[in-house]
Design a protein around this motif. Structure first.
Motif, PDB file in Angstrom:
ATOM      1  N   PRO A   1      52.934  33.059  40.778  1.00  0.00           N
ATOM      2  CA  PRO A   1      51.989  33.068  41.897  1.00  0.00           C
ATOM      3  C   PRO A   1      52.608  32.530  43.190  1.00  0.00           C
ATOM      4  CG  PRO A   1      51.353  31.418  40.262  1.00  0.00           C
ATOM      5  CD  PRO A   1      52.495  32.190  39.688  1.00  0.00           C
TER       6      PRO A   1
ATOM      7  N   GLU B   1      42.915  34.196  49.187  1.00  0.00           N
ATOM      8  CA  GLU B   1      41.960  35.162  48.650  1.00  0.00           C
ATOM      9  C   GLU B   1      42.645  36.513  48.419  1.00  0.00           C
ATOM     10  OE1 GLU B   1      38.615  37.028  51.213  1.00  0.00           O
ATOM     11  OE2 GLU B   1      37.801  35.174  50.361  1.00  0.00           O
TER      12      GLU B   1
ATOM     13  N   SER C   1      45.213  36.286  45.646  1.00  0.00           N
ATOM     14  CA  SER C   1      44.525  36.179  44.352  1.00  0.00           C
ATOM     15  C   SER C   1      44.120  37.545  43.810  1.00  0.00           C
ATOM     16  CB  SER C   1      43.285  35.293  44.477  1.00  0.00           C
ATOM     17  OG  SER C   1      43.669  33.970  44.760  1.00  0.00           O
TER      18      SER C   1
ATOM     19  N   TRP D   1      47.147  38.872  42.221  1.00  0.00           N
ATOM     20  CA  TRP D   1      47.517  38.084  41.052  1.00  0.00           C
ATOM     21  C   TRP D   1      46.590  38.346  39.870  1.00  0.00           C
ATOM     22  CZ3 TRP D   1      51.572  35.894  39.205  1.00  0.00           C
ATOM     23  CH2 TRP D   1      51.461  35.046  38.105  1.00  0.00           C
ATOM     24  N   PHE D   2      45.293  38.258  40.092  1.00  0.00           N
ATOM     25  CA  PHE D   2      44.349  38.378  38.986  1.00  0.00           C
ATOM     26  C   PHE D   2      44.176  39.803  38.484  1.00  0.00           C
ATOM     27  CE2 PHE D   2      42.851  34.249  40.827  1.00  0.00           C
ATOM     28  CZ  PHE D   2      43.282  33.475  39.762  1.00  0.00           C
TER      29      PHE D   2
END
Length: 194
Positions: free
Chosen positions: A51, A77, A80, A83-84
């Motif tokens: 990350p 944000e 993310s 990443w997610f």
């Protein structure tokens, strides 16, 4: 985008500054694009493994390609989402076509011209990494079938602020442009609104 041979019209002072920015970007800022286009899986998997690496890769773009740096929560944000969802590698794959041997650059490739009769709208933001002058953009539209020359740049608006992430930086202005562009199309086509 290099200057098209068929350019008509002048280039404003703001657009000239934009071309200087584009030349600087071409010399000093495109290594990421070459990496993403030639080795998208390598850099993608490296970014997806950390990350911090992903934050560094994406965060620097937010800081250098904008007029006003986004807030830390806004950058986090966005990072993310990559990443997610695990899409850091796959989102780079479309860039492979830019550096395919024997294929001209995206804007220079005649196959990429917008077909005649299709409306094109263009919102110009000065801190875009390579802000292209209106006259040059107009050359990307093919003429209507059976006609010579260029097609029609249906909508254009130059803004005084904003960069590569215009939807994040100047959302109201960009939405107004889209709404006006769509309204012009609806009007020209004679469509009725509900």
């Amino acid at each position: 985008m290099s200057e098209p041979a068929t350019v008509k019209g002048s280039i404003s002072e703001m657009e000239k500054k934009g071309l200087e920015r584009a030349n600087d970007f071409k010399k000093l800022g495109t290594s990421y694009a070459i990496q993403q286009a030639t080795r998208p899986s390598t850099i993608g998997f490296a970014l997806q493994s950390s990350p911090v690496a992903l934050l560094a890769w994406i965060g620097e773009k937010f800081l250098t390609w904008t007029d006003d740096s986004p807030s830390i929560p806004t950058i986090l944000e966005s990072v993310s989402i990559y990443w997610f969802t695990g899409c850091a590698a796959t989102c780079m794959w479309p860039q492979r076509q830019i550096y395919t041997p024997g294929v001209p650059g995206v804007h220079e490739n005649p196959a990429w011209r917008i077909p005649g009769g299709k409306p094109l709208g263009y919102s110009w933001f000065p801190r875009e990494v390579a802000p292209i002058p209106r006259a040059w953009v107009a050359t990307t539209v093919a003429p209507p079938a059976g006609k010579e020359g260029e097609g029609e740049l249906f909508f254009h608006r130059a803004h005084s602020k904003g960069g590569h992430f215009a939807a994040l930086e100047r959302p109201v202005e960009l939405l107004e442009d889209v709404e006006e562009f769509v309204g012009l199309i609806v009007s020209k086509m004679g469509w009725k609104s509900r």
